[in-house]
Design a protein around this motif. Structure first.
Motif, mmCIF file in Angstrom:
data_model
loop_
_atom_site.group_PDB
_atom_site.id
_atom_site.type_symbol
_atom_site.label_atom_id
_atom_site.label_comp_id
_atom_site.label_asym_id
_atom_site.label_seq_id
_atom_site.Cartn_x
_atom_site.Cartn_y
_atom_site.Cartn_z
ATOM 1 N N LYS A 55 0.824 -1.220 0.000
ATOM 2 C CA LYS A 55 0.000 0.000 0.000
ATOM 3 C C LYS A 55 0.855 1.266 0.000
ATOM 4 C CE LYS A 55 -1.945 -1.157 3.880
ATOM 5 N NZ LYS A 55 -1.157 -2.380 4.135
ATOM 6 N N SER A 56 1.829 1.329 0.919
ATOM 7 C CA SER A 56 2.668 2.536 0.991
ATOM 8 C C SER A 56 3.527 2.669 -0.254
ATOM 9 C CB SER A 56 3.578 2.489 2.221
ATOM 10 O OG SER A 56 2.800 2.497 3.389
ATOM 11 N N THR A 57 4.009 1.543 -0.768
ATOM 12 C CA THR A 57 4.842 1.580 -1.975
ATOM 13 C C THR A 57 4.077 2.249 -3.114
ATOM 14 O OG1 THR A 57 5.913 -0.470 -1.273
ATOM 15 C CG2 THR A 57 6.127 0.113 -3.594
ATOM 16 N N MET A 158 -3.188 9.996 1.693
ATOM 17 C CA MET A 158 -2.922 9.815 3.126
ATOM 18 C C MET A 158 -2.486 8.391 3.394
ATOM 19 S SD MET A 158 -6.083 11.703 4.933
ATOM 20 C CE MET A 158 -6.400 13.419 4.641
ATOM 21 N N ASP A 159 -1.417 8.244 4.194
ATOM 22 C CA ASP A 159 -0.946 6.914 4.569
ATOM 23 C C ASP A 159 -1.194 6.696 6.059
ATOM 24 O OD1 ASP A 159 0.138 4.431 4.492
ATOM 25 O OD2 ASP A 159 2.133 5.032 3.825
ATOM 26 N N GLU A 160 -2.113 5.823 6.368
ATOM 27 C CA GLU A 160 -2.489 5.490 7.747
ATOM 28 C C GLU A 160 -2.710 6.718 8.627
ATOM 29 O OE1 GLU A 160 -0.520 2.251 9.642
ATOM 30 O OE2 GLU A 160 0.012 1.300 7.751
ATOM 31 N N PRO A 161 -3.620 7.598 8.257
ATOM 32 C CA PRO A 161 -3.867 8.781 9.086
ATOM 33 C C PRO A 161 -4.282 8.396 10.503
ATOM 34 C CG PRO A 161 -5.603 8.536 7.419
ATOM 35 C CD PRO A 161 -4.515 7.565 7.081
#
Ligand code: ATP
Ligand code: MG
Length: 246
Positions: A55-57, A158-161
């Motif tokens: 996901k972050s990649t 947004m990454d894991e807000p």
């Protein structure tokens, strides 16, 4: 400004003119290989999946192609303390609509500290509420940026807000996201939060070993594992913490 009916960011796919090593990171990740199958929602697209599913990649590569720094922030803002960027962004091309947004931001709870330093330095007309971002807690400052910096008609990643936010503040974030959606914004959010994932004007894309698939809210692990645990936690704890008799 009404809600977007068509996405601005429509799709991401691999360029034909860039050589790709499918056996090497990040192209070896199943969800990365299938990135072209993701049709982004006009309002909110969620990425869900196990830790390490990519996901972050994917989010960082999209952020880079869109012109945001890999650690987050707005365009023209380069905050990079470690070299974490994968070669994925070089291999991607984006299909975009004509309704170009006027605002944009990449929010990562993980590296928000560095972004907050930068935002404090450049300041914001009207400020961040009561205090500098660093004089506020992680969650308070994160929410202050959501509330004061994001202007609407934006593309927001947004990454894991939820990593910064209490359950109560996740509800507040949901309300703010909705306000920005009503102001014509498009969001892409990687999350494990069963609260955020409940947002209705959205699609949920699950990353796993088979690639990417759209799933219903109630079929996400975040939803059913949390619900099952909260409904049966004495029994589940007994099972989890039982001495292994083998
Ligand atoms: N520089 C790297 N070289 C090789 N593999 C890497 C590198 N960076 C990340 N990975 C691997 O790529 C995979 C995807 O990582 P990623 O951070 O995108 O996962 P994620 O879905 O965001 O997980 P999480 O939910 O824990 O945030 C992981 O297995 C990770 O170990
Ligand atoms: Mg991640």
């Amino acid at each position: 400004m009404p809600k977007r009916k068509a996405p601005w960011l429509i799709r991401a796919d691999f360029r034909d003119d860039v050589p790709i090593d499918w056996d090497a990171y990040p192209f070896s990740i199943p969800a990365v290989r299938e990135i072209g199958r993701i049709a982004f929602h006009p309002n909110v697209t969620f990425f869900v999946g196990e830790n390490g599913s990519g996901k972050s990649t994917v989010l960082e590569a999209l952020a880079e192609v869109l012109g945001f720094g890999p650690e987050g922030g707005s365009k023209n803002m380069r905050v990079q303390t470690v070299d974490t960027l994968s070669p994925l962004h070089d291999a991607l091309r984006l299909a975009r609509g004509s309704n170009r947004p006027t605002d944009g931001f990449f929010l990562r709870a993980e590296s928000f500290h560095n972004v907050a330093s930068y935002l404090d330095q450049i300041g914001l007309p009207g400020g961040w509420g009561d205090a500098s971002l660093h004089a506020q807690s992680h969650g308070e400052s994160f929410l202050a940026v959501l509330l004061n910096r994001l202007r609407g008609d934006g593309i927001y990643l947004m990454d894991e807000p939820e990593a910064a936010l209490s359950p109560q503040r996740q509800l507040a974030a949901l309300r703010m996201i909705h306000g920005l959606v009503e102001e014509s914004s498009q969001f892409i959010i990687a999350t494990h939060s069963p609260i955020l994932l409940s947002y209705p004007n959205a699609k949920i894309i699950q990353f796993d070993s088979t690639g990417v698939n759209e799933v219903a809210y109630e079929d996400t692990e975040a939803f059913h594992i949390t619900r099952d645990f909260l409904n049966h936690y004495p029994r589940r704890l007994e099972q989890l913490l039982a001495d292994d008799e083998s």
